[in-house]
Design an enzyme around this catalytic site. Structure first.
Site, PDB file in Angstrom:
ATOM      1  N   HIS A 287      33.441 -31.375  -4.108  1.00 29.01           N
ATOM      2  CA  HIS A 287      34.547 -30.813  -4.461  1.00 29.01           C
ATOM      3  C   HIS A 287      33.747 -29.675  -5.319  1.00 29.01           C
ATOM      4  O   HIS A 287      33.109 -29.706  -6.171  1.00 29.01           O
ATOM      5  CB  HIS A 287      35.366 -31.635  -5.406  1.00 29.01           C
ATOM      6  CG  HIS A 287      36.313 -30.788  -5.987  1.00 29.01           C
ATOM      7  ND1 HIS A 287      37.514 -30.398  -5.357  1.00 29.01           N
ATOM      8  CD2 HIS A 287      36.594 -30.645  -7.519  1.00 29.01           C
ATOM      9  CE1 HIS A 287      38.505 -29.930  -6.498  1.00 29.01           C
ATOM     10  NE2 HIS A 287      37.868 -29.932  -7.593  1.00 29.01           N
TER      11      HIS A 287
ATOM     12  N   ASP B 119      37.756 -25.505  -3.036  1.00 25.42           N
ATOM     13  CA  ASP B 119      38.091 -26.766  -2.813  1.00 25.42           C
ATOM     14  C   ASP B 119      37.251 -27.886  -2.370  1.00 25.42           C
ATOM     15  O   ASP B 119      36.557 -28.530  -3.002  1.00 25.42           O
ATOM     16  CB  ASP B 119      39.734 -27.110  -2.518  1.00 25.42           C
ATOM     17  CG  ASP B 119      40.146 -28.344  -3.074  1.00 25.42           C
ATOM     18  OD1 ASP B 119      39.911 -28.540  -4.367  1.00 25.42           O
ATOM     19  OD2 ASP B 119      40.781 -29.068  -1.883  1.00 25.42           O
TER      20      ASP B 119
ATOM     21  N   LYS C 147      37.599 -23.099 -11.418  1.00 25.63           N
ATOM     22  CA  LYS C 147      36.649 -22.743 -10.365  1.00 25.63           C
ATOM     23  C   LYS C 147      37.262 -21.645  -9.443  1.00 25.63           C
ATOM     24  O   LYS C 147      36.916 -20.654  -9.111  1.00 25.63           O
ATOM     25  CB  LYS C 147      36.487 -23.724  -9.427  1.00 25.63           C
ATOM     26  CG  LYS C 147      35.659 -25.076 -10.383  1.00 25.63           C
ATOM     27  CD  LYS C 147      35.142 -26.104  -9.451  1.00 25.63           C
ATOM     28  CE  LYS C 147      36.336 -26.826  -8.975  1.00 25.63           C
ATOM     29  NZ  LYS C 147      37.242 -27.707  -9.907  1.00 25.63           N
TER      30      LYS C 147
ATOM     31  N   ARG D 118      20.013 -22.731 -24.310  1.00 27.28           N
ATOM     32  CA  ARG D 118      20.275 -21.184 -24.842  1.00 27.28           C
ATOM     33  C   ARG D 118      19.149 -19.910 -24.374  1.00 27.28           C
ATOM     34  O   ARG D 118      19.243 -19.042 -24.592  1.00 27.28           O
ATOM     35  CB  ARG D 118      20.565 -21.279 -26.183  1.00 27.28           C
ATOM     36  CG  ARG D 118      21.554 -22.040 -26.819  1.00 27.28           C
ATOM     37  CD  ARG D 118      21.862 -22.005 -28.153  1.00 27.28           C
ATOM     38  NE  ARG D 118      21.988 -20.641 -28.480  1.00 27.28           N
ATOM     39  CZ  ARG D 118      22.265 -20.451 -30.147  1.00 27.28           C
ATOM     40  NH1 ARG D 118      22.182 -21.111 -30.911  1.00 27.28           N
ATOM     41  NH2 ARG D 118      22.640 -19.085 -30.446  1.00 27.28           N
TER      42      ARG D 118
END
Length: 313
Positions: free
Chosen positions: A139, A178, A160, A244
Protein backbone atom coordinates in the site's frame (compact mmCIF):
# COMPACT_ATOMS: atom_id res chain seq x y z
CA UNK A 1 5.48 -19.02 -8.97
CA UNK A 2 5.30 -16.42 -11.74
CA UNK A 3 4.73 -17.57 -15.31
CA UNK A 4 4.49 -15.86 -18.70
CA UNK A 5 2.31 -17.13 -21.51
CA UNK A 6 4.27 -17.96 -24.65
CA UNK A 7 1.77 -15.91 -26.64
CA UNK A 8 2.92 -12.83 -24.70
CA UNK A 9 6.54 -13.57 -25.62
CA UNK A 10 5.59 -13.92 -29.29
CA UNK A 11 3.74 -10.59 -29.28
CA UNK A 12 6.36 -8.71 -27.26
CA UNK A 13 9.31 -9.92 -29.34
CA UNK A 14 7.40 -9.79 -32.64
CA UNK A 15 8.15 -13.43 -33.45
CA UNK A 16 6.87 -15.32 -36.47
CA UNK A 17 5.21 -18.65 -35.69
CA UNK A 18 6.52 -21.31 -38.09
CA UNK A 19 4.22 -24.01 -36.67
CA UNK A 20 0.71 -22.47 -36.60
CA UNK A 21 -0.80 -25.94 -36.19
CA UNK A 22 0.52 -26.03 -32.61
CA UNK A 23 -1.66 -24.30 -30.01
CA UNK A 24 0.63 -21.87 -28.12
CA UNK A 25 -2.10 -20.43 -25.89
CA UNK A 26 -1.57 -23.11 -23.23
CA UNK A 27 2.23 -23.03 -23.20
CA UNK A 28 3.89 -21.10 -20.37
CA UNK A 29 7.45 -19.90 -19.76
CA UNK A 30 8.66 -20.29 -16.17
CA UNK A 31 12.35 -19.41 -16.37
CA UNK A 32 13.97 -16.12 -17.44
CA UNK A 33 17.13 -17.87 -18.64
CA UNK A 34 17.60 -19.12 -22.19
CA UNK A 35 19.66 -21.93 -23.72
CA UNK A 36 21.58 -22.26 -26.99
CA UNK A 37 21.60 -26.03 -27.69
CA UNK A 38 25.05 -26.25 -29.22
CA UNK A 39 26.44 -29.33 -27.47
CA UNK A 40 23.00 -30.95 -27.55
CA UNK A 41 23.25 -31.06 -31.35
CA UNK A 42 26.31 -33.29 -30.91
CA UNK A 43 24.28 -35.72 -28.80
CA UNK A 44 25.35 -34.56 -25.31
CA UNK A 45 22.26 -34.04 -23.12
CA UNK A 46 23.77 -34.10 -19.62
CA UNK A 47 22.91 -31.01 -17.54
CA UNK A 48 20.54 -29.82 -20.27
CA UNK A 49 17.79 -27.37 -19.19
CA UNK A 50 14.79 -28.03 -21.47
CA UNK A 51 12.47 -25.74 -19.46
CA UNK A 52 14.24 -22.71 -20.92
CA UNK A 53 13.51 -21.06 -24.25
CA UNK A 54 15.85 -22.66 -26.80
CA UNK A 55 17.58 -20.31 -29.24
CA UNK A 56 19.23 -21.36 -32.50
CA UNK A 57 21.83 -18.91 -33.78
CA UNK A 58 24.11 -18.96 -36.80
CA UNK A 59 26.68 -21.25 -35.13
CA UNK A 60 24.12 -23.92 -34.18
CA UNK A 61 22.36 -23.60 -37.54
CA UNK A 62 25.60 -24.03 -39.51
CA UNK A 63 26.42 -27.20 -37.58
CA UNK A 64 22.90 -28.55 -38.11
CA UNK A 65 23.17 -27.92 -41.85
CA UNK A 66 26.22 -30.20 -42.21
CA UNK A 67 24.70 -33.08 -40.21
CA UNK A 68 23.77 -36.22 -42.13
CA UNK A 69 20.12 -37.25 -42.41
CA UNK A 70 20.71 -40.11 -39.97
CA UNK A 71 22.24 -37.76 -37.42
CA UNK A 72 19.36 -35.33 -37.80
CA UNK A 73 16.79 -38.08 -37.27
CA UNK A 74 18.55 -39.28 -34.12
CA UNK A 75 19.39 -35.89 -32.55
CA UNK A 76 16.21 -34.00 -33.50
CA UNK A 77 13.91 -36.77 -32.29
CA UNK A 78 15.67 -36.87 -28.92
CA UNK A 79 16.04 -33.11 -28.56
CA UNK A 80 12.44 -32.23 -29.44
CA UNK A 81 10.96 -35.02 -27.32
CA UNK A 82 11.97 -33.07 -24.22
CA UNK A 83 9.43 -30.74 -22.60
CA UNK A 84 10.51 -27.28 -23.81
CA UNK A 85 8.41 -24.11 -24.30
CA UNK A 86 9.67 -23.30 -27.82
CA UNK A 87 12.64 -23.06 -30.18
CA UNK A 88 13.50 -19.66 -31.66
CA UNK A 89 15.51 -19.32 -34.88
CA UNK A 90 17.34 -15.98 -35.11
CA UNK A 91 18.51 -14.03 -38.21
CA UNK A 92 15.49 -15.35 -40.16
CA UNK A 93 17.10 -18.80 -40.34
CA UNK A 94 14.54 -21.42 -41.31
CA UNK A 95 14.56 -24.97 -39.86
CA UNK A 96 14.85 -27.91 -42.23
CA UNK A 97 11.84 -30.25 -42.83
CA UNK A 98 13.21 -32.94 -40.48
CA UNK A 99 13.38 -30.48 -37.58
CA UNK A 100 9.86 -29.23 -38.33
CA UNK A 101 8.55 -32.80 -38.50
CA UNK A 102 9.73 -33.75 -35.02
CA UNK A 103 8.72 -30.37 -33.59
CA UNK A 104 5.12 -30.85 -34.78
CA UNK A 105 5.07 -34.45 -33.56
CA UNK A 106 6.10 -33.36 -30.05
CA UNK A 107 4.11 -30.13 -29.92
CA UNK A 108 7.13 -27.82 -29.69
CA UNK A 109 6.45 -24.42 -31.33
CA UNK A 110 9.07 -23.13 -33.75
CA UNK A 111 9.45 -19.36 -33.87
CA UNK A 112 11.59 -17.04 -35.97
CA UNK A 113 12.99 -13.51 -35.62
CA UNK A 114 15.06 -11.33 -37.92
CA UNK A 115 17.06 -9.96 -34.96
CA UNK A 116 20.69 -11.03 -34.46
CA UNK A 117 21.16 -13.77 -31.87
CA UNK A 118 23.03 -11.77 -29.22
CA UNK A 119 20.63 -8.82 -29.43
CA UNK A 120 17.59 -11.08 -29.19
CA UNK A 121 19.03 -12.97 -26.22
CA UNK A 122 19.74 -9.75 -24.33
CA UNK A 123 16.26 -8.36 -24.95
CA UNK A 124 14.30 -11.51 -24.11
CA UNK A 125 16.34 -12.14 -20.93
CA UNK A 126 15.83 -8.52 -19.80
CA UNK A 127 12.08 -8.70 -20.40
CA UNK A 128 11.63 -12.13 -18.81
CA UNK A 129 13.69 -11.10 -15.77
CA UNK A 130 11.15 -8.36 -15.09
CA UNK A 131 8.05 -10.44 -15.82
CA UNK A 132 9.20 -13.51 -13.86
CA UNK A 133 10.81 -11.67 -10.95
CA UNK A 134 9.53 -12.31 -7.39
CA UNK A 135 6.67 -9.89 -6.77
CA UNK A 136 4.83 -8.37 -3.81
CA UNK A 137 2.16 -5.68 -3.55
CA UNK A 138 2.22 -2.94 -0.95
CA UNK A 139 0.00 0.00 0.00
CA UNK A 140 1.66 3.21 -1.15
CA UNK A 141 2.32 5.69 -3.95
CA UNK A 142 5.26 5.54 -6.36
CA UNK A 143 6.42 8.72 -8.11
CA UNK A 144 9.40 9.51 -10.33
CA UNK A 145 10.98 12.62 -8.79
CA UNK A 146 13.97 13.98 -10.74
CA UNK A 147 14.66 10.44 -11.96
CA UNK A 148 14.59 9.01 -8.42
CA UNK A 149 11.88 6.44 -7.70
CA UNK A 150 10.23 7.70 -4.49
CA UNK A 151 7.86 5.28 -2.76
CA UNK A 152 5.56 7.14 -0.36
CA UNK A 153 4.04 4.98 2.38
CA UNK A 154 2.02 5.58 5.51
CA UNK A 155 -1.35 4.94 7.10
CA UNK A 156 -4.50 5.26 5.04
CA UNK A 157 -5.70 8.85 4.79
CA UNK A 158 -2.41 10.44 5.87
CA UNK A 159 -1.98 12.31 2.57
CA UNK A 160 0.01 10.10 0.20
CA UNK A 161 -2.21 10.69 -2.84
CA UNK A 162 -2.44 14.43 -2.21
CA UNK A 163 1.35 14.61 -2.02
CA UNK A 164 1.63 12.67 -5.29
CA UNK A 165 -0.86 15.03 -6.97
CA UNK A 166 1.18 18.07 -5.90
CA UNK A 167 4.35 16.40 -7.22
CA UNK A 168 2.63 15.75 -10.56
CA UNK A 169 1.61 19.42 -10.78
CA UNK A 170 5.27 20.31 -10.19
CA UNK A 171 6.32 18.28 -13.25
CA UNK A 172 7.08 14.85 -11.78
CA UNK A 173 5.57 11.56 -12.97
CA UNK A 174 3.16 9.11 -11.37
CA UNK A 175 3.82 5.39 -11.55
CA UNK A 176 1.17 4.00 -9.21
CA UNK A 177 -1.28 5.16 -6.56
CA UNK A 178 -2.68 3.14 -3.66
CA UNK A 179 -1.23 -0.25 -4.74
CA UNK A 180 2.34 -0.73 -5.96
CA UNK A 181 3.59 -4.00 -7.42
CA UNK A 182 7.27 -4.48 -6.51
CA UNK A 183 9.43 -6.89 -8.50
CA UNK A 184 12.96 -7.94 -7.59
CA UNK A 185 14.81 -8.00 -10.91
CA UNK A 186 18.26 -8.31 -9.31
CA UNK A 187 19.96 -8.28 -5.91
CA UNK A 188 20.26 -4.51 -6.21
CA UNK A 189 17.21 -3.41 -8.19
CA UNK A 190 13.51 -3.28 -7.35
CA UNK A 191 11.04 -2.22 -10.04
CA UNK A 192 7.64 -0.78 -9.16
CA UNK A 193 4.59 -0.87 -11.43
CA UNK A 194 0.87 -0.25 -11.19
CA UNK A 195 -1.80 -2.96 -11.46
CA UNK A 196 -3.63 -2.78 -14.78
CA UNK A 197 -6.87 -1.97 -12.97
CA UNK A 198 -5.59 1.25 -11.35
CA UNK A 199 -2.93 2.38 -13.84
CA UNK A 200 -2.73 6.21 -14.18
CA UNK A 201 -5.54 6.71 -11.63
CA UNK A 202 -5.46 8.54 -8.29
CA UNK A 203 -8.07 8.39 -5.53
CA UNK A 204 -8.68 11.71 -3.74
CA UNK A 205 -10.99 11.62 -0.74
CA UNK A 206 -13.92 13.98 -1.24
CA UNK A 207 -13.42 14.10 -5.02
CA UNK A 208 -13.12 10.49 -6.11
CA UNK A 209 -11.07 8.94 -8.91
CA UNK A 210 -9.14 11.15 -11.32
CA UNK A 211 -7.25 10.09 -14.45
CA UNK A 212 -3.78 11.66 -14.25
CA UNK A 213 -2.89 10.82 -17.84
CA UNK A 214 -6.04 12.53 -19.16
CA UNK A 215 -5.83 15.60 -16.92
CA UNK A 216 -2.08 16.30 -17.07
CA UNK A 217 -0.97 14.53 -20.25
CA UNK A 218 1.21 11.54 -21.09
CA UNK A 219 4.32 13.26 -19.72
CA UNK A 220 2.85 13.05 -16.19
CA UNK A 221 2.91 9.24 -15.98
CA UNK A 222 5.28 6.37 -16.59
CA UNK A 223 4.84 2.59 -16.73
CA UNK A 224 7.55 1.50 -14.29
CA UNK A 225 10.31 2.90 -12.10
CA UNK A 226 13.10 1.59 -9.94
CA UNK A 227 12.47 2.07 -6.21
CA UNK A 228 15.39 4.12 -4.91
CA UNK A 229 13.97 5.85 -1.84
CA UNK A 230 11.12 5.25 0.60
CA UNK A 231 9.42 8.12 2.42
CA UNK A 232 7.23 6.94 5.28
CA UNK A 233 4.70 9.55 6.45
CA UNK A 234 3.90 9.50 10.17
CA UNK A 235 1.66 11.59 12.41
CA UNK A 236 3.80 14.03 14.38
CA UNK A 237 4.13 13.31 18.08
CA UNK A 238 6.25 15.12 20.64
CA UNK A 239 7.00 11.76 22.23
CA UNK A 240 8.69 10.43 19.06
CA UNK A 241 12.28 11.09 18.12
CA UNK A 242 12.75 11.89 14.44
CA UNK A 243 16.13 12.03 12.72
CA UNK A 244 17.34 15.64 12.50
CA UNK A 245 20.85 15.22 11.10
CA UNK A 246 20.80 12.15 8.84
CA UNK A 247 24.29 11.00 9.69
CA UNK A 248 23.23 7.37 9.26
CA UNK A 249 20.90 6.00 6.60
CA UNK A 250 17.96 3.89 7.70
CA UNK A 251 16.69 1.08 5.51
CA UNK A 252 13.56 -0.94 4.84
CA UNK A 253 13.58 -4.46 3.41
CA UNK A 254 11.58 -5.48 0.34
CA UNK A 255 12.15 -8.99 -1.06
CA UNK A 256 15.57 -9.10 0.57
CA UNK A 257 16.73 -5.78 -0.92
CA UNK A 258 17.55 -2.86 1.36
CA UNK A 259 16.10 0.55 0.37
CA UNK A 260 16.91 3.87 2.07
CA UNK A 261 13.93 5.01 4.17
CA UNK A 262 13.12 8.40 5.69
CA UNK A 263 10.36 8.84 8.29
CA UNK A 264 8.72 12.24 7.81
CA UNK A 265 6.51 13.67 10.59
CA UNK A 266 3.22 15.18 9.39
CA UNK A 267 2.06 18.52 10.81
CA UNK A 268 -0.36 21.12 9.40
CA UNK A 269 1.35 23.49 6.98
CA UNK A 270 4.23 21.23 5.96
CA UNK A 271 4.83 21.16 2.21
CA UNK A 272 5.24 17.43 1.67
CA UNK A 273 5.83 17.72 -2.06
CA UNK A 274 8.77 20.06 -1.50
CA UNK A 275 10.13 17.74 1.20
CA UNK A 276 9.93 14.79 -1.24
CA UNK A 277 11.79 16.81 -3.87
CA UNK A 278 14.50 17.76 -1.39
CA UNK A 279 14.82 14.13 -0.24
CA UNK A 280 15.17 12.92 -3.84
CA UNK A 281 17.85 15.50 -4.70
CA UNK A 282 19.70 14.80 -1.43
CA UNK A 283 19.62 11.07 -2.25
CA UNK A 284 21.19 11.76 -5.64
CA UNK A 285 23.85 13.92 -3.99
CA UNK A 286 24.76 11.07 -1.64
CA UNK A 287 25.04 8.67 -4.58
CA UNK A 288 27.42 11.16 -6.21
CA UNK A 289 29.60 11.25 -3.10
CA UNK A 290 28.38 14.34 -1.23
CA UNK A 291 26.67 14.03 2.17
CA UNK A 292 25.55 17.31 3.77
CA UNK A 293 25.25 15.73 7.23
CA UNK A 294 28.79 14.38 7.01
CA UNK A 295 29.98 17.81 5.87
CA UNK A 296 28.36 19.43 8.93
CA UNK A 297 29.95 16.82 11.16
CA UNK A 298 33.39 17.58 9.70
CA UNK A 299 32.90 21.31 10.25
CA UNK A 300 31.90 20.73 13.88
CA UNK A 301 34.92 18.50 14.44
CA UNK A 302 37.25 21.05 12.85
CA UNK A 303 35.74 23.81 14.99
CA UNK A 304 36.27 21.77 18.17
CA UNK A 305 39.88 21.04 17.26
CA UNK A 306 40.50 24.66 16.36
CA UNK A 307 39.06 25.90 19.68
CA UNK A 308 41.13 23.31 21.56
CA UNK A 309 44.31 24.48 19.84
CA UNK A 310 43.54 28.11 20.65
CA UNK A 311 42.97 27.25 24.33
CA UNK A 312 46.31 25.40 24.49
CA UNK A 313 48.10 28.38 23.03
Amino acid sequence: MAVVRLQEVIEKMNLENLTPEIDVSRIKVRQPDINRPAVQMTGYFEHFAPARIQIIGLVEYSYMEQMSLGQKEEIYSRFLSLDMPCVVFCRELEPDPTFVKYAVQNGVPLLMTKIATSNFMAEVIRWLNVRLAPCITIHGVLVDVYGVGVLITGESGIGKSETALELIKRGHRLVSDDVVEIRKVSDETLIGTAPEMTKHLIELRGIGIIDVKTLFGVSSVRESQSIDLVIELEEWSKDKDFDRLGLEDHYIDYLGNQVVCHKIPIRPGRNLAMICEAAAVNHRQKLMGYNAAQELYKRVQQSILQNRDEEEE
